[in-house]
Enzyme design. Structure first.
Site, PDB file in Angstrom:
ATOM      1  N   HIS A 106       2.457  -4.303  22.717  1.00 20.55           N
ATOM      2  CA  HIS A 106       1.036  -4.595  22.887  1.00 20.55           C
ATOM      3  C   HIS A 106       0.622  -4.037  24.248  1.00 20.55           C
ATOM      4  O   HIS A 106       1.160  -4.436  25.280  1.00 20.55           O
ATOM      5  CB  HIS A 106       0.774  -6.099  22.830  1.00 20.55           C
ATOM      6  CG  HIS A 106       1.103  -6.721  21.510  1.00 20.55           C
ATOM      7  ND1 HIS A 106       0.315  -6.529  20.395  1.00 20.55           N
ATOM      8  CD2 HIS A 106       2.130  -7.525  21.119  1.00 20.55           C
ATOM      9  CE1 HIS A 106       0.842  -7.193  19.376  1.00 20.55           C
ATOM     10  NE2 HIS A 106       1.939  -7.800  19.786  1.00 20.55           N
ATOM     11  N   HIS A 116       4.645  -1.403  15.954  1.00 20.85           N
ATOM     12  CA  HIS A 116       5.739  -2.245  15.470  1.00 20.85           C
ATOM     13  C   HIS A 116       6.789  -1.351  14.833  1.00 20.85           C
ATOM     14  O   HIS A 116       6.464  -0.388  14.129  1.00 20.85           O
ATOM     15  CB  HIS A 116       5.212  -3.248  14.439  1.00 20.85           C
ATOM     16  CG  HIS A 116       6.277  -3.796  13.551  1.00 20.85           C
ATOM     17  ND1 HIS A 116       6.494  -3.310  12.271  1.00 20.85           N
ATOM     18  CD2 HIS A 116       7.199  -4.764  13.755  1.00 20.85           C
ATOM     19  CE1 HIS A 116       7.502  -3.968  11.728  1.00 20.85           C
ATOM     20  NE2 HIS A 116       7.950  -4.852  12.596  1.00 20.85           N
ATOM     21  N   THR A 119      14.533  -1.556  12.387  1.00 22.58           N
ATOM     22  CA  THR A 119      15.504  -1.073  11.407  1.00 22.58           C
ATOM     23  C   THR A 119      16.657  -2.063  11.384  1.00 22.58           C
ATOM     24  O   THR A 119      16.960  -2.701  12.390  1.00 22.58           O
ATOM     25  CB  THR A 119      16.026   0.346  11.725  1.00 22.58           C
ATOM     26  OG1 THR A 119      16.369   0.436  13.109  1.00 22.58           O
ATOM     27  CG2 THR A 119      14.982   1.400  11.399  1.00 22.58           C
ATOM     28  N   ARG A 120      17.292  -2.173  10.236  1.00 26.05           N
ATOM     29  CA  ARG A 120      18.320  -3.197  10.082  1.00 26.05           C
ATOM     30  C   ARG A 120      19.332  -2.785   9.013  1.00 26.05           C
ATOM     31  O   ARG A 120      19.053  -1.943   8.159  1.00 26.05           O
ATOM     32  CB  ARG A 120      17.678  -4.525   9.684  1.00 26.05           C
ATOM     33  CG  ARG A 120      16.861  -4.429   8.398  1.00 26.05           C
ATOM     34  CD  ARG A 120      15.981  -5.636   8.159  1.00 26.05           C
ATOM     35  NE  ARG A 120      15.086  -5.417   7.027  1.00 26.05           N
ATOM     36  CZ  ARG A 120      13.891  -4.828   7.108  1.00 26.05           C
ATOM     37  NH1 ARG A 120      13.458  -4.412   8.293  1.00 26.05           N
ATOM     38  NH2 ARG A 120      13.135  -4.666   6.053  1.00 26.05           N
ATOM     39  N   HIS A 149       2.393   9.886  11.692  1.00 27.87           N
ATOM     40  CA  HIS A 149       2.931  10.033  10.339  1.00 27.87           C
ATOM     41  C   HIS A 149       3.821  11.270  10.221  1.00 27.87           C
ATOM     42  O   HIS A 149       4.836  11.238   9.508  1.00 27.87           O
ATOM     43  CB  HIS A 149       1.790  10.104   9.327  1.00 27.87           C
ATOM     44  CG  HIS A 149       1.251   8.767   8.939  1.00 27.87           C
ATOM     45  ND1 HIS A 149       1.679   8.093   7.818  1.00 27.87           N
ATOM     46  CD2 HIS A 149       0.328   7.960   9.537  1.00 27.87           C
ATOM     47  CE1 HIS A 149       1.041   6.932   7.730  1.00 27.87           C
ATOM     48  NE2 HIS A 149       0.209   6.834   8.764  1.00 27.87           N
ATOM     49  N   HIS A 179      -5.656 -11.851   2.314  1.00 25.29           N
ATOM     50  CA  HIS A 179      -6.740 -12.825   2.459  1.00 25.29           C
ATOM     51  C   HIS A 179      -7.981 -12.210   3.095  1.00 25.29           C
ATOM     52  O   HIS A 179      -9.076 -12.739   2.949  1.00 25.29           O
ATOM     53  CB  HIS A 179      -6.266 -14.035   3.273  1.00 25.29           C
ATOM     54  CG  HIS A 179      -5.857 -13.722   4.677  1.00 25.29           C
ATOM     55  ND1 HIS A 179      -4.746 -12.969   4.977  1.00 25.29           N
ATOM     56  CD2 HIS A 179      -6.421 -14.044   5.867  1.00 25.29           C
ATOM     57  CE1 HIS A 179      -4.637 -12.856   6.287  1.00 25.29           C
ATOM     58  NE2 HIS A 179      -5.633 -13.491   6.851  1.00 25.29           N
TER      59      HIS A 179
END
Length: 279
Positions: A106, A116, A119-120, A149, A179
């Site tokens: 931020h 943001h 990776t995992r 991109h 929402h």
């Protein structure tokens, strides 16, 4: 579970953490030198998980990065029975292993996009990679979006020409506030449950996703480092940050996974912005 795979993935995420922190501190130094300020540095704190494993939080609050956190973790053990339907491969015994890196930035300037990335690698009775990166500008610019991109497309195209369009679509769908009926930002890529039967290739791809982020995001930050901004623009940034909070608390899989596996709450909620307004 494959011990070697666990070690090399965990080692890579630690290495990527070091590279990212070094680059972000360098940006703070560049800005501080021109303003006569003391450059900010990352502060690290480690934590242990009761059921097994732990992690390290790296947090910096500076003149450029209002709050940037780079977390690494390696956790293992058993998932509680009530959550076993939500993670593939833990239905019978609940055993899991997860290692990864998570980054949220931020910026003070409302002209520089929030970002943001994570990776995992996860092992249960199955195994897979997941992750991606996405950009959240408050004042979107086409050239900036295209550049972001393009970096990920280049990484994807090395492995499979279908990756980028598929992972871009998944990102657009994932980072959507149902929402509010609006996207969180301008997207990027998002992938999960990636297992092509070739660990080395899937791991190499995940590494290249991290390298793509390391190359493109600092360039975006530097391009706007010294641009002036107004109080009105800052106010708008604070209001839009509310969307970030809403998504992370309502929909984010990483937040849910961390809480389900008894992770460190401070590390899990590190992604939240330092200041936000709800109107």
């Amino acid at each position: 579970m494959n011990i070697e795979n666990k070690e090399i993935t965990s080692s890579w995420f630690t290495n990527l953490r070091d590279l990212l922190c070094k680059e972000f501190e360098k940006i703070e130094e560049e800005y501080a030198q021109t303003k006569g300020l003391k450059p900010a540095k990352f502060v690290r704190s480690s934590w242990q998980r009761n059921g097994g494993g732990g992690g390290v939080m790296s947090l910096m609050k500076g003149a450029v990065f209002e709050k940037v956190g780079v977390n690494i973790s390696t956790v293992f053990g058993k998932i509680s029975p009530e959550f076993r339907n939500e993670i593939p491969g833990v239905e019978l015994d609940g055993k899991f292993f997860a290692t990864g890196i998570s980054l949220v930035a931020h910026l003070k300037s409302p002209l520089i996009p929030a970002m943001h990335f994570n990776t995992r690698y996860i092992e249960t009775s199955k195994s897979w990679f997941g992750g991606g990166g996405d950009l959240t500008p408050f004042y979107p610019e086409k050239n900036e979006t295209v550049k972001f991109h393009a970096a990920f497309k280049e990484a994807c195209d090395k492995y499979d020409s279908s990756y980028y369009p598929k992972f871009k679509k998944q990102c657009d769908e994932y980072f959507y506030l149902k929402h509010r009926k609006e996207p969180r930002g301008v997207g990027g890529i998002f992938y999960d449950y990636l297992n092509n039967g070739n660990f080395e290739q899937d791991f190499a791809f995940t590494q290249d996703v991290g390298k793509a982020l390391l190359s493109v995001y600092p360039e975006i930050v530097r391009s706007k480092l010294f641009l002036p901004w107004t109080a009105e623009q800052k106010e708008y940034q604070l209001i839009r940050r509310g969307r970030y909070v809403e998504f992370n608390l309502l929909y984010d899989r990483g937040t849910k996974f961390g809480l389900m596996t008894d992770g460190n709450v401070e590390a899990i909620l590190m992604s939240l912005p330092p200041e936000v307004k709800f109107n």
